[in-house]
Design a protein around this motif. Structure first.
Motif, PDB file in Angstrom:
ATOM      1  N   MET A   1       0.845  -1.171   0.000  1.00  0.00           N
ATOM      2  CA  MET A   1       0.000   0.000   0.000  1.00  0.00           C
ATOM      3  C   MET A   1       0.895   1.241   0.000  1.00  0.00           C
ATOM      4  O   MET A   1       1.932   1.262   0.634  1.00  0.00           O
ATOM      5  N   LYS A   2       0.487   2.245  -0.711  1.00  0.00           N
ATOM      6  CA  LYS A   2       1.276   3.460  -0.795  1.00  0.00           C
ATOM      7  C   LYS A   2       1.330   4.165   0.553  1.00  0.00           C
ATOM      8  O   LYS A   2       0.412   4.063   1.369  1.00  0.00           O
ATOM      9  N   LYS A   3       2.422   4.899   0.750  1.00  0.00           N
ATOM     10  CA  LYS A   3       2.583   5.621   2.002  1.00  0.00           C
ATOM     11  C   LYS A   3       1.534   6.719   2.153  1.00  0.00           C
ATOM     12  O   LYS A   3       1.048   6.982   3.249  1.00  0.00           O
ATOM     13  N   SER A   4       1.147   7.354   1.036  1.00  0.00           N
ATOM     14  CA  SER A   4       0.152   8.432   1.120  1.00  0.00           C
ATOM     15  C   SER A   4      -1.209   7.893   1.562  1.00  0.00           C
ATOM     16  O   SER A   4      -1.953   8.572   2.278  1.00  0.00           O
ATOM     17  N   LEU A   5      -1.545   6.663   1.155  1.00  0.00           N
ATOM     18  CA  LEU A   5      -2.811   6.072   1.598  1.00  0.00           C
ATOM     19  C   LEU A   5      -2.782   5.769   3.089  1.00  0.00           C
ATOM     20  O   LEU A   5      -3.772   5.989   3.796  1.00  0.00           O
ATOM     21  N   LEU A   6      -1.649   5.282   3.574  1.00  0.00           N
ATOM     22  CA  LEU A   6      -1.525   5.006   5.006  1.00  0.00           C
ATOM     23  C   LEU A   6      -1.608   6.283   5.833  1.00  0.00           C
ATOM     24  O   LEU A   6      -2.228   6.301   6.898  1.00  0.00           O
ATOM     25  N   VAL A   7      -1.002   7.342   5.336  1.00  0.00           N
ATOM     26  CA  VAL A   7      -1.074   8.628   6.043  1.00  0.00           C
ATOM     27  C   VAL A   7      -2.513   9.131   6.065  1.00  0.00           C
ATOM     28  O   VAL A   7      -2.998   9.620   7.090  1.00  0.00           O
ATOM     29  N   THR A   8      -3.216   8.973   4.947  1.00  0.00           N
ATOM     30  CA  THR A   8      -4.617   9.406   4.887  1.00  0.00           C
ATOM     31  C   THR A   8      -5.482   8.585   5.832  1.00  0.00           C
ATOM     32  O   THR A   8      -6.335   9.133   6.532  1.00  0.00           O
ATOM     33  N   TYR A   9      -5.277   7.262   5.850  1.00  0.00           N
ATOM     34  CA  TYR A   9      -6.011   6.409   6.794  1.00  0.00           C
ATOM     35  C   TYR A   9      -5.752   6.852   8.227  1.00  0.00           C
ATOM     36  O   TYR A   9      -6.672   6.959   9.037  1.00  0.00           O
ATOM     37  N   GLY A  10      -4.494   7.104   8.546  1.00  0.00           N
ATOM     38  CA  GLY A  10      -4.146   7.543   9.900  1.00  0.00           C
ATOM     39  C   GLY A  10      -4.806   8.859  10.256  1.00  0.00           C
ATOM     40  O   GLY A  10      -5.334   9.020  11.366  1.00  0.00           O
ATOM     41  N   LEU A  11      -4.781   9.805   9.320  1.00  0.00           N
ATOM     42  CA  LEU A  11      -5.435  11.094   9.568  1.00  0.00           C
ATOM     43  C   LEU A  11      -6.935  10.940   9.773  1.00  0.00           C
ATOM     44  O   LEU A  11      -7.524  11.591  10.649  1.00  0.00           O
ATOM     45  N   LEU A  12      -7.562  10.084   8.965  1.00  0.00           N
ATOM     46  CA  LEU A  12      -8.997   9.865   9.117  1.00  0.00           C
ATOM     47  C   LEU A  12      -9.325   9.253  10.475  1.00  0.00           C
ATOM     48  O   LEU A  12     -10.312   9.641  11.125  1.00  0.00           O
ATOM     49  N   ILE A  13      -8.509   8.329  10.940  1.00  0.00           N
ATOM     50  CA  ILE A  13      -8.734   7.721  12.253  1.00  0.00           C
ATOM     51  C   ILE A  13      -8.557   8.750  13.357  1.00  0.00           C
ATOM     52  O   ILE A  13      -9.383   8.839  14.276  1.00  0.00           O
ATOM     53  N   VAL A  14      -7.501   9.557  13.259  1.00  0.00           N
ATOM     54  CA  VAL A  14      -7.254  10.584  14.285  1.00  0.00           C
ATOM     55  C   VAL A  14      -8.387  11.607  14.300  1.00  0.00           C
ATOM     56  O   VAL A  14      -8.872  11.999  15.374  1.00  0.00           O
ATOM     57  N   LEU A  15      -8.837  12.033  13.134  1.00  0.00           N
ATOM     58  CA  LEU A  15      -9.928  13.012  13.070  1.00  0.00           C
ATOM     59  C   LEU A  15     -11.240  12.429  13.593  1.00  0.00           C
ATOM     60  O   LEU A  15     -12.016  13.132  14.257  1.00  0.00           O
ATOM     61  N   THR A  16     -11.485  11.156  13.335  1.00  0.00           N
ATOM     62  CA  THR A  16     -12.698  10.514  13.838  1.00  0.00           C
ATOM     63  C   THR A  16     -12.664  10.405  15.361  1.00  0.00           C
ATOM     64  O   THR A  16     -13.664  10.692  16.034  1.00  0.00           O
ATOM     65  N   ILE A  17     -11.530  10.022  15.904  1.00  0.00           N
ATOM     66  CA  ILE A  17     -11.404   9.934  17.367  1.00  0.00           C
ATOM     67  C   ILE A  17     -11.533  11.312  17.991  1.00  0.00           C
ATOM     68  O   ILE A  17     -12.196  11.481  19.026  1.00  0.00           O
ATOM     69  N   THR A  18     -10.936  12.319  17.365  1.00  0.00           N
ATOM     70  CA  THR A  18     -11.054  13.691  17.880  1.00  0.00           C
ATOM     71  C   THR A  18     -12.502  14.160  17.867  1.00  0.00           C
ATOM     72  O   THR A  18     -12.971  14.782  18.828  1.00  0.00           O
ATOM     73  N   THR A  19     -13.223  13.853  16.801  1.00  0.00           N
ATOM     74  CA  THR A  19     -14.634  14.222  16.725  1.00  0.00           C
ATOM     75  C   THR A  19     -15.439  13.535  17.829  1.00  0.00           C
ATOM     76  O   THR A  19     -16.292  14.166  18.466  1.00  0.00           O
ATOM     77  N   ALA A  20     -15.162  12.265  18.070  1.00  0.00           N
ATOM     78  CA  ALA A  20     -15.870  11.534  19.127  1.00  0.00           C
ATOM     79  C   ALA A  20     -15.559  12.131  20.492  1.00  0.00           C
ATOM     80  O   ALA A  20     -16.455  12.270  21.339  1.00  0.00           O
ATOM     81  N   LEU A  21     -14.314  12.496  20.729  1.00  0.00           N
ATOM     82  CA  LEU A  21     -13.946  13.089  22.017  1.00  0.00           C
ATOM     83  C   LEU A  21     -14.605  14.450  22.212  1.00  0.00           C
ATOM     84  O   LEU A  21     -15.052  14.777  23.316  1.00  0.00           O
ATOM     85  N   ILE A  22     -14.668  15.238  21.160  1.00  0.00           N
ATOM     86  CA  ILE A  22     -15.316  16.556  21.258  1.00  0.00           C
ATOM     87  C   ILE A  22     -16.800  16.391  21.551  1.00  0.00           C
ATOM     88  O   ILE A  22     -17.358  17.103  22.397  1.00  0.00           O
ATOM     89  N   SER A  23     -17.442  15.454  20.884  1.00  0.00           N
ATOM     90  CA  SER A  23     -18.885  15.290  21.086  1.00  0.00           C
ATOM     91  C   SER A  23     -19.206  14.727  22.468  1.00  0.00           C
ATOM     92  O   SER A  23     -20.277  14.999  23.003  1.00  0.00           O
ATOM     93  N   ASN A  24     -18.311  13.950  23.040  1.00  0.00           N
ATOM     94  CA  ASN A  24     -18.567  13.372  24.361  1.00  0.00           C
ATOM     95  C   ASN A  24     -18.144  14.268  25.512  1.00  0.00           C
ATOM     96  O   ASN A  24     -18.713  14.178  26.593  1.00  0.00           O
TER      97      ASN A  24
END
Length: 80
Positions: A1-24
């Motif tokens: 898998m390309k490195k850019s895809l892994l970075v994007t996956y990581g960013l999406l996971i971090v942003l999703t967790i951040t959104t969940a923490l903000i909402s809670n």
């Protein structure tokens, strides 16, 4: 898998967790809604440009997508 895809996956996971923490962790306020909508917009753009290959599309499509996203987020923020 390309490195850019892994970075994007990581960013999406971090942003999703951040959104969940903000909402809670915060009460239902305008600041929380604005933060969640901003993070959701960033996630939308990441998915659109990386996985839907919009980065290779005509620049008119790119600008149209960004303008429509900004209008939708603005409309939702005006409601709240």
């Amino acid at each position: 898998m390309k490195k850019s895809l892994l970075v994007t996956y990581g960013l999406l996971i971090v942003l999703t967790i951040t959104t969940a923490l903000i909402s809670n962790s915060t009460s239902f306020s305008n600041v929380a809604v604005a933060l969640i909508m901003g993070l959701s917009g960033i996630k939308f753009l990441l998915v659109a440009f990386q996985f839907m290959e919009l980065k290779k599309a005509n620049s008119a499509w790119k600008y149209t997508l960004i303008i429509v996203l900004a209008l939708m987020i603005s409309l939702i923020l005006l409601i709240f």
